[in-house]
Write a protein that holds these residues in place. Structure first.
Motif, PDB file in Angstrom:
ATOM      1  N   ARG A  19      -8.622  18.695 -20.305  1.00  0.00           N
ATOM      2  CA  ARG A  19      -8.628  18.828 -21.759  1.00  0.00           C
ATOM      3  C   ARG A  19     -10.052  18.716 -22.300  1.00  0.00           C
ATOM      4  N   ARG A  26     -14.356  25.132 -26.516  1.00  0.00           N
ATOM      5  CA  ARG A  26     -14.004  25.543 -27.868  1.00  0.00           C
ATOM      6  C   ARG A  26     -15.059  25.087 -28.878  1.00  0.00           C
ATOM      7  N   TRP A 179      -7.445  24.146 -34.357  1.00  0.00           N
ATOM      8  CA  TRP A 179      -6.689  23.909 -33.134  1.00  0.00           C
ATOM      9  C   TRP A 179      -6.043  22.527 -33.219  1.00  0.00           C
ATOM     10  N   THR A 180      -4.794  22.455 -32.804  1.00  0.00           N
ATOM     11  CA  THR A 180      -4.060  21.188 -32.790  1.00  0.00           C
ATOM     12  C   THR A 180      -3.537  20.937 -31.389  1.00  0.00           C
ATOM     13  N   GLU A 181      -3.834  19.786 -30.851  1.00  0.00           N
ATOM     14  CA  GLU A 181      -3.287  19.390 -29.556  1.00  0.00           C
ATOM     15  C   GLU A 181      -3.127  17.874 -29.548  1.00  0.00           C
ATOM     16  N   THR A 182      -2.260  17.399 -28.677  1.00  0.00           N
ATOM     17  CA  THR A 182      -1.981  15.964 -28.639  1.00  0.00           C
ATOM     18  C   THR A 182      -2.032  15.461 -27.206  1.00  0.00           C
ATOM     19  N   SER A 184      -1.103  13.847 -23.818  1.00  0.00           N
ATOM     20  CA  SER A 184       0.165  13.811 -23.085  1.00  0.00           C
ATOM     21  C   SER A 184       0.452  12.381 -22.627  1.00  0.00           C
ATOM     22  N   ALA A 236      -3.755  12.726 -31.706  1.00  0.00           N
ATOM     23  CA  ALA A 236      -3.999  14.149 -31.946  1.00  0.00           C
ATOM     24  C   ALA A 236      -5.473  14.450 -31.795  1.00  0.00           C
ATOM     25  N   TYR A 237      -5.779  15.567 -31.164  1.00  0.00           N
ATOM     26  CA  TYR A 237      -7.138  16.099 -31.124  1.00  0.00           C
ATOM     27  C   TYR A 237      -7.154  17.339 -32.016  1.00  0.00           C
TER      28      TYR A 237
END
Length: 244
Positions: A19, A26, A179-182, A184, A236-237
């Motif tokens: 990640r 990015r 961008w949205t990611e979380t 794991s 959240a990132y």
């Protein structure tokens, strides 16, 4: 002899190497020349950004002298010392911006007691065409009253929003979420296990050390807390673009 601590962690948070690599790719697409890392710790992510953008310089600010020293050593070892500064100072009202890339991962509290205030500060600290990486906690699901009593001291529902509310707050502050990611569950477990692993091994090997009982209580308390918020607290990132 004091118990070892955090030597197995690359990042001080639930962030895997894959990640991190994707984030760096990015975040450097717009070729930032200035990077500001709020609550940088040892600055691992900032150093990876600098390695990917040879024209960039970075400034990390934090209050933890040990983490800052590790950051300076890592920068020197990677040939980045001339482009990376690690400063022991508060981020409150900082004049170190604006920067083309602002990193604020798990550190928004350094910019303000309330998340809207911290987001307003991040908007002030980023250049017009820059990016912000915000790493911020959110509730994966609403914790029960019993769970809250077993988390950190004085834990409350108001400590975090849900993810939709969090993203809405960033939009209200003058950003669009690129961008949205979380994180794991695997990332959380790797982080929390790595955070305690050195000390757990030390306790097993030194059960009668004068510091053992105090250390055991601290470690057991931390483990009980994270096993309570496991699957409840998310991170959240968010890659944020300032609106014109």
């Amino acid at each position: 002899m004091t118990p070892p601590h955090r030597t197995r962690l690359t990042f001080h948070g639930p962030l895997s190497a894959p990640r991190a690599d994707a984030l760096v790719q990015r975040l450097t697409r717009h070729h930032p020349t200035t990077v500001l890392d709020i609550g940088c710790g040892s600055g691992e992510l900032m150093l990876r950004v600098l390695a990917a953008t040879p024209e960039a310089t970075g400034t990390g600010i934090d209050l933890d002298t040990d983490d800052l020293a590790r950051g300076r050593t890592a920068a020197a070892d990677r040939g980045l010392a001339s482009r990376a500064r690690f400063l022991e100072e508060s981020a409150t009202g900082t004049t170190r911006g604006p920067a083309d890339l602002v990193l604020c991962v798990g550190s928004s509290q350094a910019l303000g007691d309330r998340l809207p205030d911290a987001l307003a500060e991040l908007r002030r600290l980023v250049t017009a065409h820059g990016r912000v990486l915000l790493g911020e906690g959110f509730w994966e699901r609403t914790p029960t009253p019993g769970e809250l009593t077993r988390m950190w001291p004085d834990a409350a529902l108001t400590d975090h929003p849900d993810l939709a509310t969090l993203i809405g707050m960033t939009v209200d502050a003058g950003f669009r979420p690129e961008w949205t990611e979380t994180a794991s569950l695997d990332e959380w477990e790797a982080f929390e296990s790595g955070y305690l692993a050195d000390t757990e091994v030390w306790l097993a090997e030194h059960p009668r050390h004068p510091l053992a009982e105090e250390t055991r209580q601290r470690v057991d308390r931390h483990r009980a807390r994270w096993l309570t918020y496991r699957g409840v607290l998310g991170l959240a990132y968010l890659t944020l673009v300032p609106t014109a």
